[in-house]
Motif scaffolding. Structure first.
Motif, mmCIF file in Angstrom:
data_model
loop_
_atom_site.group_PDB
_atom_site.id
_atom_site.type_symbol
_atom_site.label_atom_id
_atom_site.label_comp_id
_atom_site.label_asym_id
_atom_site.label_seq_id
_atom_site.Cartn_x
_atom_site.Cartn_y
_atom_site.Cartn_z
ATOM 1 N N ASN A 72 -15.381 8.502 8.676
ATOM 2 C CA ASN A 72 -16.213 7.531 9.369
ATOM 3 C C ASN A 72 -16.595 8.014 10.765
ATOM 4 O O ASN A 72 -17.713 7.780 11.228
ATOM 5 C CB ASN A 72 -15.489 6.186 9.452
ATOM 6 C CG ASN A 72 -15.617 5.374 8.186
ATOM 7 O OD1 ASN A 72 -16.454 4.488 8.084
ATOM 8 N ND2 ASN A 72 -14.786 5.672 7.198
ATOM 9 N N GLY A 73 -15.681 8.714 11.438
ATOM 10 C CA GLY A 73 -15.991 9.245 12.754
ATOM 11 C C GLY A 73 -17.019 10.356 12.709
ATOM 12 O O GLY A 73 -17.943 10.410 13.539
ATOM 13 N N SER A 76 -20.388 8.788 11.881
ATOM 14 C CA SER A 76 -20.902 8.051 13.032
ATOM 15 C C SER A 76 -21.430 8.998 14.096
ATOM 16 O O SER A 76 -22.536 8.814 14.625
ATOM 17 C CB SER A 76 -19.799 7.161 13.621
ATOM 18 O OG SER A 76 -19.381 6.177 12.694
ATOM 19 N N SER A 77 -20.638 10.021 14.425
ATOM 20 C CA SER A 77 -21.052 10.944 15.487
ATOM 21 C C SER A 77 -22.338 11.675 15.109
ATOM 22 O O SER A 77 -23.194 11.929 15.969
ATOM 23 C CB SER A 77 -19.933 11.944 15.794
ATOM 24 O OG SER A 77 -19.683 12.800 14.693
ATOM 25 N N PRO A 161 -19.323 1.441 11.702
ATOM 26 C CA PRO A 161 -18.866 2.481 10.770
ATOM 27 C C PRO A 161 -19.091 2.050 9.325
ATOM 28 O O PRO A 161 -19.096 0.850 9.009
ATOM 29 C CB PRO A 161 -17.366 2.606 11.072
ATOM 30 C CG PRO A 161 -17.164 1.964 12.394
ATOM 31 C CD PRO A 161 -18.225 0.914 12.523
ATOM 32 N N THR A 671 -16.064 10.154 21.016
ATOM 33 C CA THR A 671 -17.398 9.809 20.524
ATOM 34 C C THR A 671 -17.450 8.386 19.984
ATOM 35 O O THR A 671 -18.456 7.685 20.135
ATOM 36 C CB THR A 671 -17.818 10.794 19.417
ATOM 37 O OG1 THR A 671 -17.812 12.109 19.951
ATOM 38 C CG2 THR A 671 -19.201 10.483 18.889
ATOM 39 N N THR A 672 -16.377 7.947 19.331
ATOM 40 C CA THR A 672 -16.376 6.616 18.718
ATOM 41 C C THR A 672 -15.619 5.598 19.551
ATOM 42 O O THR A 672 -15.425 4.464 19.110
ATOM 43 C CB THR A 672 -15.769 6.681 17.305
ATOM 44 O OG1 THR A 672 -14.395 7.124 17.394
ATOM 45 C CG2 THR A 672 -16.544 7.644 16.420
ATOM 46 N N ASP A 681 -15.925 0.272 21.504
ATOM 47 C CA ASP A 681 -14.986 1.008 20.660
ATOM 48 C C ASP A 681 -15.266 0.700 19.190
ATOM 49 O O ASP A 681 -15.363 -0.466 18.793
ATOM 50 C CB ASP A 681 -13.553 0.604 21.026
ATOM 51 C CG ASP A 681 -12.503 1.566 20.490
ATOM 52 O OD1 ASP A 681 -12.830 2.376 19.605
ATOM 53 O OD2 ASP A 681 -11.357 1.516 20.968
ATOM 54 N N LEU A 682 -15.393 1.749 18.388
ATOM 55 C CA LEU A 682 -15.553 1.571 16.943
ATOM 56 C C LEU A 682 -14.209 1.515 16.221
ATOM 57 O O LEU A 682 -14.163 1.439 14.987
ATOM 58 C CB LEU A 682 -16.409 2.702 16.360
ATOM 59 C CG LEU A 682 -17.853 2.775 16.860
ATOM 60 C CD1 LEU A 682 -18.606 3.891 16.142
ATOM 61 C CD2 LEU A 682 -18.572 1.458 16.690
#
Length: 711
Positions: A72-73, A76-77, A161, A671-672, A681-682
């Motif tokens: 997910n990170g 997302s990034s 996400p 990044t997240t 914050d994700l």
């Protein structure tokens, strides 16, 4: 008794075990008219395929990968850097490509690519959850919504996400966490998408999708034809009829042969990233109209296998060793074989040994209790090199109460560990061997000698493989005198604080530490196409990048310099051409502009434009790495308070594996996190998660020798 009538062919790729003499691509099959069947949840398979369900449940392909903070990170990034272009786009979309043509197709629904944006749409999810993307063409069945906008209209502040969309309530209606990426709401259940690669994804496969593959070969980016029909394909030529005709067991020999072949894995286990300015040999889509779709090879695993010795008889086992022969067999728990590779004598686990069992539960899966034979079957653990970076409680909150603990004790009916972590470690210990036999045998005090470490990969592809920008293996070498005085070391880690992610002091663990060959500071990336980067942000480019005390690996890889770290992994690379800005300033505050071609490792696939795929070990090709070591002089020893070295010198080499470079994880954390592009914050990663769950697998291979000190 209703549940007794349910039968669905085993989950994930049940791929049989008869020997195949060649891996020949199968052509696109003809169309057929059997009735459609909605994609089934894995639980539909459970009454008749309990064993397969249990095995697949602990595979990272099924479930974890889709809720993984790492996946997910990364997704997302990459969206933050591409203006949201990696999220699915459906046929009812009004979005346009960069050339102002309709972008109403996904990676898995596009018949042939003619625009880079078509490849980007749904890029990550189309292999991780292809059936969910296809179902999304119907707005009533859509799990992952389109983003409100892309490019200049992208809204990072509204971004969530992917895993937020993988939860439903008791009535099957989607529910979202209160905060983006936050904890699962009370009473949440896993959605269809949370199950990941399910039974239907593999057993509804018709064959390769040649038109959708860039090179018209069925490789990469979900180049598979999936048809949600009642006609399910398994590995056996003469399957028994299914109880109650819940589905049809295919007898199509071409489909069966494709499912059983290594070619079946090619559709997802090559990954080719499309983008403007891709630098890997300027590869393009050879399909009609696709000449402008340039790409680079992010993951080359299937290609490595297909051109390697295991896709032939030119290997120690004298037959084709398919992907399934290691990842769906009793390997590495089925005994060992001894053979020679070059001048190395190797003993390693034997592939292609399969358990004997029923393919379905007798008395349940067929009408009139039609007898089922016991025969060789595959396992569905699909063990790889990843272990969840989540606690068992969070895994169960997102994936259901029966989700297994990755460190679960005990073994199954075949003696295979139930714990994914144990299976991963054992798989890695079967992957590589090293030798110190070519090391110099003597050295004089103050003199120079050579340690030579010969390493060989025993895997069917390069080692490490897959997305090996995250998967890293390296040699730790130490030379000590008889009394334990350390003369030389390489491949070591140092316990340090990490204040940028909240670790104020060393924590006593090396699992969360990077190697000392490279020191980098990366920008977590506030830049998107609408967010103007501030003075401390440049869109994920490297701010500082220099060699550390264990410097390498460029000097080792390209010119064989006999010192410094030996590192096995591929490397995401950004190639800057003359005139390109590096995105950072020099000591005087002036922008740095490349005056000649410039290469840098990067931490984001959306920013990379090439991959160095030549740092990993080739299968069955021994490679010798030399370390030139100079002993300290008598004067240097005296300064250390040592009279003299005591021989013989003790040389020890070990190969270690790390799941994810900690620097990479901390990049994703930034990044997240709260200061990333979303502006909030994700809730995907933090320092505590890195400390709690990131674990190296140490000593997957080792060797020792001694060097005599001549007086």
């Amino acid at each position: 008794m209703r549940t007794m009538r349910i039968l669905l062919v085993v989950c994930a790729p049940i791929l049989g075990i008869l020997s195949i003499s060649a891996q020949t691509p199968v052509g696109n099959p003809p169309s057929f008219s059997l009735r459609e069947m909605p994609y089934q949840r894995p639980e539909s398979c459970l009454p008749c395929h309990q064993r397969q369900y249990n095995e697949l449940r602990s595979s990272v392909k099924a479930g974890y990968r889709n809720v993984s903070p790492l996946f997910n990170g990364l997704e997302s990034s990459a969206n933050f850097l591409s203006g949201g272009r990696l999220r699915p786009v459906y046929k009812d979309s009004t979005k346009l490509t960069t050339s102002n043509t309709p972008l109403n197709s996904n990676l898995v629904s596009t018949p042939a690519f003619t625009n880079i944006n078509q490849v980007q749409a749904g890029f990550c999810q189309s292999c991780h959850n292809p059936h969910v993307v296809l179902m999304g063409e119907d707005p009533q069945k859509r799990e992952v919504p389109e983003l409100p906008g892309v490019g200049n209209d992208f809204r990072p502040d509204l971004f969530r996400p992917l895993r937020d969309y993988a939860m439903v309530d008791g009535n099957g209606r989607q529910i979202l966490p209160t905060e983006p990426g936050g904890l699962a709401p009370q009473g949440a259940r896993p959605s269809m998408g949370a199950a990941g690669i399910t039974c239907d994804v593999c057993h509804n496969v018709m064959g390769p999708h040649l038109e959708r593959s860039f090179q018209h070969d069925g490789f990469a980016n979900m180049s598979l034809r999936i048809q949600n029909s009642i006609d399910k394909v398994g590995p056996f030529l003469f399957p028994a009829a299914v109880k109650g005709s819940f589905h049809v067991a295919s007898r199509d020999p071409d489909r069966i042969a494709f499912l059983r072949s290594g070619n079946f894995c090619n559709g997802c286990h090559d990954v080719r990233v499309a983008g403007v300015g891709s630098m890997t040999a300027f590869e393009t889509d050879v399909n009609a109209g696709g000449a402008g779709v340039t790409h680079y090879r992010l993951e080359n695993l299937s290609t490595e296998w297909s051109i390697g010795p295991y896709n032939s008889t030119n290997n120690p086992f004298g037959k084709v060793i398919r992907c399934q022969d290691c990842h769906m067999s009793l390997f590495p728990y089925a005994g060992s074989s001894t053979y020679s590779v070059g001048d190395l004598k190797i003993t390693s686990p034997t592939p292609a040994v399969f358990p004997t069992n029923f393919a379905a539960v007798p008395g349940v899966s067929t009408d009139f209790n039609f007898p089922l034979p016991q025969r060789p079957v595959v396992t569905h653990y699909l063990t790889g090199v990843d272990v969840p970076i989540l606690s068992p409680s969070e895994l169960r909150a997102r994936l259901g109460p029966d989700y297994p603990d990755p460190y679960e004790p005990g073994t199954d009916e075949y003696g295979i560990p139930k714990a994914l972590a144990s299976r991963r470690a054992d798989l890695l210990k079967a992957a590589v061997r090293i030798s110190l036999d070519k090391t110099d045998r003597t050295v004089r005090p103050g003199g120079t000698f050579n340690v030579r470490v010969t390493a060989v990969s025993l895997t069917g592809h390069r080692f490490p493989a897959g997305f090996s920008q995250e998967r890293t293996s390296y040699i730790e070498l130490s030379v000590k005198d008889k009394n334990g005085f350390l003369i030389y070391q390489s491949g070591y880690q140092v316990d340090k604080p990490h204040p940028n992610t909240g670790e104020a002091g060393p924590d006593g663990s090396l699992d969360d530490e990077d190697l000392e060959h490279l020191i980098a500071v990366v920008d977590p990336g506030r830049h998107t196409e609408t967010y103007s980067p501030g003075p401390d942000a440049n869109g994920g480019r490297n701010l500082v990048f220099w060699h550390g005390p264990d410097k390498g690996p460029e000097s080792r890889v390209y010119i064989g310099m006999p010192q410094g770290l030996v590192l096995f992994r591929n490397e995401l690379t950004r190639i800057f051409l003359p005139g390109d800005s590096l995105g950072r300033n020099d000591a005087n505050g002036n922008p740095i502009v490349a005056t000649k071609p410039h290469f840098e490792e990067t931490f984001n696939a959306a920013f990379a434009n090439s991959v160095d795929n030549y740092r990993s070990l080739q299968p069955l090709r021994p490679t010798t790495f030399r370390y030139q070591i100079k002993l300290p002089s008598a004067r240097e020893l005296a300064m250390l308070g040592i009279d003299q070295l005591e021989g013989p010198l003790q040389v020890e080499a070990k190969v270690h594996y790390e799941h994810f470079p900690p620097l990479f994880l901390r990049y994703l954390t930034g990044t997240t996190g709260a200061n990333g592009p979303a502006g909030h914050d994700l809730h995907l990663l933090n320092e505590k998660m890195i400390d709690d769950f990131l674990r190296n697998v140490r000593d997957i291979a080792n060797a020792n020798t001694t060097v005599e000190l001549e007086r």
